[in-house]
Design a protein around this motif. Structure first.
Motif, mmCIF file in Angstrom:
data_model
loop_
_atom_site.group_PDB
_atom_site.id
_atom_site.type_symbol
_atom_site.label_atom_id
_atom_site.label_comp_id
_atom_site.label_asym_id
_atom_site.label_seq_id
_atom_site.Cartn_x
_atom_site.Cartn_y
_atom_site.Cartn_z
ATOM 1 N N MET A 1 0.824 -1.188 0.000
ATOM 2 C CA MET A 1 0.000 0.000 0.000
ATOM 3 C C MET A 1 0.875 1.260 0.000
ATOM 4 O O MET A 1 0.563 2.222 -0.690
ATOM 5 C CB MET A 1 -0.904 -0.043 1.243
ATOM 6 N N PHE A 2 1.953 1.218 0.793
ATOM 7 C CA PHE A 2 2.872 2.352 0.864
ATOM 8 C C PHE A 2 3.537 2.595 -0.493
ATOM 9 O O PHE A 2 3.680 3.742 -0.922
ATOM 10 C CB PHE A 2 3.925 2.086 1.946
ATOM 11 N N THR A 3 3.876 1.496 -1.179
ATOM 12 C CA THR A 3 4.511 1.617 -2.501
ATOM 13 C C THR A 3 3.553 2.243 -3.503
ATOM 14 O O THR A 3 3.957 3.073 -4.318
ATOM 15 C CB THR A 3 4.958 0.232 -3.002
ATOM 16 N N LEU A 4 2.313 1.879 -3.440
ATOM 17 C CA LEU A 4 1.306 2.452 -4.330
ATOM 18 C C LEU A 4 1.146 3.946 -4.078
ATOM 19 O O LEU A 4 1.022 4.730 -5.030
ATOM 20 C CB LEU A 4 -0.029 1.730 -4.127
ATOM 21 N N LEU A 5 1.209 4.353 -2.823
ATOM 22 C CA LEU A 5 1.115 5.771 -2.480
ATOM 23 C C LEU A 5 2.319 6.535 -3.034
ATOM 24 O O LEU A 5 2.162 7.620 -3.611
ATOM 25 C CB LEU A 5 1.020 5.945 -0.966
ATOM 26 N N ILE A 6 3.499 5.980 -2.887
ATOM 27 C CA ILE A 6 4.711 6.618 -3.405
ATOM 28 C C ILE A 6 4.645 6.732 -4.926
ATOM 29 O O ILE A 6 4.991 7.779 -5.498
ATOM 30 C CB ILE A 6 5.970 5.832 -2.962
ATOM 31 N N LEU A 7 4.190 5.685 -5.595
ATOM 32 C CA LEU A 7 4.055 5.734 -7.052
ATOM 33 C C LEU A 7 3.027 6.768 -7.495
ATOM 34 O O LEU A 7 3.229 7.478 -8.486
ATOM 35 C CB LEU A 7 3.668 4.354 -7.589
ATOM 36 N N ALA A 8 1.937 6.888 -6.766
ATOM 37 C CA ALA A 8 0.904 7.870 -7.112
ATOM 38 C C ALA A 8 1.438 9.291 -6.940
ATOM 39 O O ALA A 8 1.207 10.151 -7.799
ATOM 40 C CB ALA A 8 -0.333 7.649 -6.239
ATOM 41 N N ILE A 9 2.156 9.524 -5.870
ATOM 42 C CA ILE A 9 2.740 10.857 -5.653
ATOM 43 C C ILE A 9 3.778 11.158 -6.725
ATOM 44 O O ILE A 9 3.827 12.260 -7.273
ATOM 45 C CB ILE A 9 3.347 10.956 -4.235
ATOM 46 N N GLY A 10 4.602 10.177 -7.055
ATOM 47 C CA GLY A 10 5.603 10.360 -8.101
ATOM 48 C C GLY A 10 4.970 10.651 -9.454
ATOM 49 O O GLY A 10 5.441 11.508 -10.198
ATOM 50 N N PHE A 11 3.906 9.948 -9.787
ATOM 51 C CA PHE A 11 3.216 10.176 -11.058
ATOM 52 C C PHE A 11 2.609 11.576 -11.103
ATOM 53 O O PHE A 11 2.698 12.271 -12.117
ATOM 54 C CB PHE A 11 2.128 9.114 -11.260
ATOM 55 N N TYR A 12 2.028 11.999 -9.994
ATOM 56 C CA TYR A 12 1.449 13.341 -9.920
ATOM 57 C C TYR A 12 2.530 14.411 -10.120
ATOM 58 O O TYR A 12 2.353 15.359 -10.884
ATOM 59 C CB TYR A 12 0.735 13.548 -8.584
ATOM 60 N N LEU A 13 3.658 14.248 -9.426
ATOM 61 C CA LEU A 13 4.746 15.210 -9.562
ATOM 62 C C LEU A 13 5.318 15.198 -10.973
ATOM 63 O O LEU A 13 5.726 16.231 -11.498
ATOM 64 C CB LEU A 13 5.843 14.923 -8.532
ATOM 65 N N TYR A 14 5.347 14.035 -11.603
ATOM 66 C CA TYR A 14 5.825 13.938 -12.982
ATOM 67 C C TYR A 14 4.890 14.693 -13.923
ATOM 68 O O TYR A 14 5.351 15.426 -14.804
ATOM 69 C CB TYR A 14 5.933 12.473 -13.397
ATOM 70 N N LYS A 15 3.617 14.523 -13.749
ATOM 71 C CA LYS A 15 2.639 15.185 -14.619
ATOM 72 C C LYS A 15 2.640 16.702 -14.437
ATOM 73 O O LYS A 15 2.425 17.446 -15.393
ATOM 74 C CB LYS A 15 1.226 14.643 -14.364
ATOM 75 N N THR A 16 2.867 17.182 -13.239
ATOM 76 C CA THR A 16 2.864 18.625 -13.000
ATOM 77 C C THR A 16 4.195 19.277 -13.371
ATOM 78 O O THR A 16 4.282 20.495 -13.474
ATOM 79 C CB THR A 16 2.558 18.938 -11.526
ATOM 80 N N GLY A 17 5.242 18.468 -13.546
ATOM 81 C CA GLY A 17 6.548 19.002 -13.919
ATOM 82 C C GLY A 17 7.443 19.294 -12.730
ATOM 83 O O GLY A 17 8.602 19.675 -12.895
ATOM 84 N N ASP A 18 6.924 19.134 -11.532
ATOM 85 C CA ASP A 18 7.723 19.407 -10.340
ATOM 86 C C ASP A 18 8.841 18.386 -10.155
ATOM 87 O O ASP A 18 9.904 18.709 -9.626
ATOM 88 C CB ASP A 18 6.845 19.416 -9.086
ATOM 89 N N LEU A 19 8.612 17.173 -10.600
ATOM 90 C CA LEU A 19 9.631 16.131 -10.457
ATOM 91 C C LEU A 19 10.860 16.459 -11.297
ATOM 92 O O LEU A 19 11.998 16.302 -10.836
ATOM 93 C CB LEU A 19 9.050 14.776 -10.859
ATOM 94 N N GLN A 20 10.662 16.944 -12.525
ATOM 95 C CA GLN A 20 11.785 17.318 -13.380
ATOM 96 C C GLN A 20 12.551 18.500 -12.790
ATOM 97 O O GLN A 20 13.775 18.554 -12.866
ATOM 98 C CB GLN A 20 11.296 17.658 -14.796
ATOM 99 N N LYS A 21 11.831 19.453 -12.217
ATOM 100 C CA LYS A 21 12.486 20.601 -11.591
ATOM 101 C C LYS A 21 13.339 20.144 -10.414
ATOM 102 O O LYS A 21 14.456 20.619 -10.218
ATOM 103 C CB LYS A 21 11.446 21.615 -11.113
ATOM 104 N N TRP A 22 12.800 19.224 -9.628
ATOM 105 C CA TRP A 22 13.509 18.733 -8.456
ATOM 106 C C TRP A 22 14.768 17.970 -8.856
ATOM 107 O O TRP A 22 15.832 18.179 -8.284
ATOM 108 C CB TRP A 22 12.581 17.841 -7.637
ATOM 109 N N PHE A 23 14.659 17.106 -9.871
ATOM 110 C CA PHE A 23 15.838 16.374 -10.330
ATOM 111 C C PHE A 23 16.823 17.290 -11.029
ATOM 112 O O PHE A 23 18.028 17.054 -10.998
ATOM 113 C CB PHE A 23 15.444 15.215 -11.251
ATOM 114 N N GLY A 24 16.348 18.344 -11.652
ATOM 115 C CA GLY A 24 17.238 19.306 -12.286
ATOM 116 C C GLY A 24 18.094 20.039 -11.272
ATOM 117 O O GLY A 24 19.259 20.346 -11.526
#
Length: 61
Positions: A1-24
């Motif tokens: 369940m925890f893994t699913l939550l992490i994946l959902a948050i990661g997918f959301y951040l990827y779609k909003t573009g915040d994940l790319q900014k953070w990795f940049g």
């Protein structure tokens, strides 16, 4: 369940573009040649390196 939550948050951040900014921000910084040249020039002007070392370093850049 925890893994699913992490994946959902990661997918959301990827779609909003915040994940790319953070990795940049976490990426490695590649210094440009001008700052290296300025540093070599300053060290040579201060007398910290000899003329032979100065020429060798300039040729490497």
């Amino acid at each position: 369940m925890f893994t699913l939550l992490i994946l959902a948050i990661g997918f959301y951040l990827y779609k909003t573009g915040d994940l790319q900014k953070w990795f940049g921000k976490m990426g490695t910084h590649v210094p440009d040649n001008t700052s290296a040249r300025q540093t070599i020039d300053l060290r040579y002007a201060a007398g910290k390196i000899t003329e032979e070392e100065y020429v060798k370093l300039k040729n490497l850049i």
